[in-house]
Design a protein around this motif. Structure first.
Motif: not given
Lengths: 158, 158, 158
Positions: B41, B121, B124-127, B143-144
Motif C-alpha cells: 500500500f 495485490m 495491482n490496485i495502485l497500478e 500474502v502466503p
C-alpha cells in the motif's frame, strides 16, 4: 513463542495508542508476563517528566518540535482530536465506566514491574535529555539491545 | 522465537515510519539478523525508483493517487507535516546529530543484505509496475509467501 | 514460531488498514493457518452490524463518538480521504482489478474460519453493546484472554 514475554515498541504519541500500549502492558504483567516497552520518536512524549509544553533542546527545530509535541497532557487522539478537547472527554468516558485512565494505567504498569526503555537515536534527533524523562525509565538503549530483549517475546509495534 | 530473523511489513508511507523501518532493518542486519521487508500500500512509495511525483498508471483514479502520493521525496511526517516542510527539516536534524538520513539508512540496509519485497495485490490496485520500483526489490510476492517467510521471524506491522 | 497461527489486533478504523487486516487474515486462512482477530477501539467500527451512522450509547460523549465514527460504510482512508469519497473510489479500483473488496474479504475470511473477537474494555468506554456487533463475533474478551490466544502465534498490531 514459549516465553510469556511481551515487548512493545511505542512509536506513536497518540493518546488512544498510549492507552492501548499501557492496557496491553498492565494486562500482560497482571497475569505474570515479563513486559518491556521501548519508547521511540513521538512515543517519547508519553514518558516525559514535564507533562506540559516547553521549549527544550538546542536547535531551533528541536525546540519547535518539542514545544508542539508537548508532554503527556497534550497527547492527541489519532482521530477526532478537535484541538485537544477529545482526549480530555475520553478520559471522562473512561472514568465514567470505571476503566483506568492513562495515568492510572501507567502507574499500574510500573507497580506490576513493566520496564520502560527509551530509544537513544530518537532522543538524539529530538534533543531530549535523560533527565527530561520519567525517573522510572530503566535505560536508554539502541536497536540491537531492543532486538536482543525481544528475541523470545511477543513483539508489537504501536 | 529461535531464529534471529526480522520480518517487517511496511504499510505506511510516512517519512517517520519509513525511518523506523530502515533503522530497525539496518540495526538488525548489523548484528547478524536475517531481515525481510514487505512493502505494501502506501509503503510502496518508499521504494519507487522515481523519487518525485508522476502521473503513472492507467485509470484516472490510479493516476490521481500516484501523483498525490509521490515518491520518496514526498513522504510526509505522520504529525506536524506542514505541507511537506517538516521532513526536510527533520532530515537536517538527523544530519546535525550524525544520525543516518533515510537515504543513508536505505543504502546501509541494502549493503547489509536486507531483502526488499513488494506486495502483488497493492501493486495491482495502485497500478504500479515492477519497473517503477527500486532495482534492488528482490521479488513481488503475495500474502502466503510473506507468511511463509515470516513464520519463524519476529514480525512487525509498521 | 512453530504453530501456523496468526493473531491480529485491529485497533485502526481506517479503510485501508481494515483491507490489510482482512487480506492477511483470509490469505493466512487460505493456506491453513489458524487466524484470530481482536477488534478494539476504532477497529470496532469494522464489525458493527449497522454499517451506517447512528447515535448509540447512553452518555452524550459516547453518542457523539459513535455517530462520528459511523459503521463500515464510513471507514476513512488513512490518507487522502477527501471527506469519504476516496474509500468509495478505492473500492472501484479494487473491483476494476478483480481484487476482492473489503466486504468480499470479510465474507471470505469468515468462510475460511477466521475468528472475530471484540475487546471488552473498548466496548465499555465507547458504550457499544454486544447486539450491535456482527453476529459472527465469537466472543467479547479482555487482554489476558487475547494474550493467551496469541502466545504461540505470529501477532501484528494494525
Amino acid at each position: 513463542m514459549n516465553a510469556k514475554k511481551l515487548s512493545l515498541v511505542c512509536f506513536s504519541g497518540d493518546f488512544d495508542k498510549a492507552v492501548a500500549v499501557f492496557t496491553l502492558a498492565s494486562g500482560a504483567a497482571a497475569v505474570g508476563w515479563e513486559v518491556n516497552i521501548f519508547f521511540t520518536f513521538w512515543g517519547l512524549n508519553v514518558i516525559r517528566k514535564n507533562k506540559g509544553r516547553a521549549f527544550t533542546g538546542q536547535s531551533f527545530m528541536a525546540r519547535a518540535f518539542n514545544f508542539l509535541m508537548g508532554g503527556r497532557k497534550h497527547l492527541p487522539l489519532s482521530r477526532f482530536n478537535f484541538a485537544g478537547i477529545s482526549p480530555v472527554l475520553m478520559t471522562g468516558m473512561m472514568k465514567g465506566h470505571n476503566v483506568a485512565t492513562l495515568e492510572e494505567l501507567i502507574d499500574s504498569a510500573k507497580a506490576l514491574g513493566v520496564k520502560l526503555y527509551a530509544c537513544e537515536m530518537a532522543m538524539n534527533i529530538l534533543e531530549i535529555k535523560k533527565e527530561e524523562l520519567d525517573d522510572d525509565v530503566v535505560d536508554i538503549i539502541g536497536v540491537p539491545t531492543f532486538l536482543e530483549q525481544s528475541q523470545d517475546a511477543q513483539t508489537l509495534f504501536i
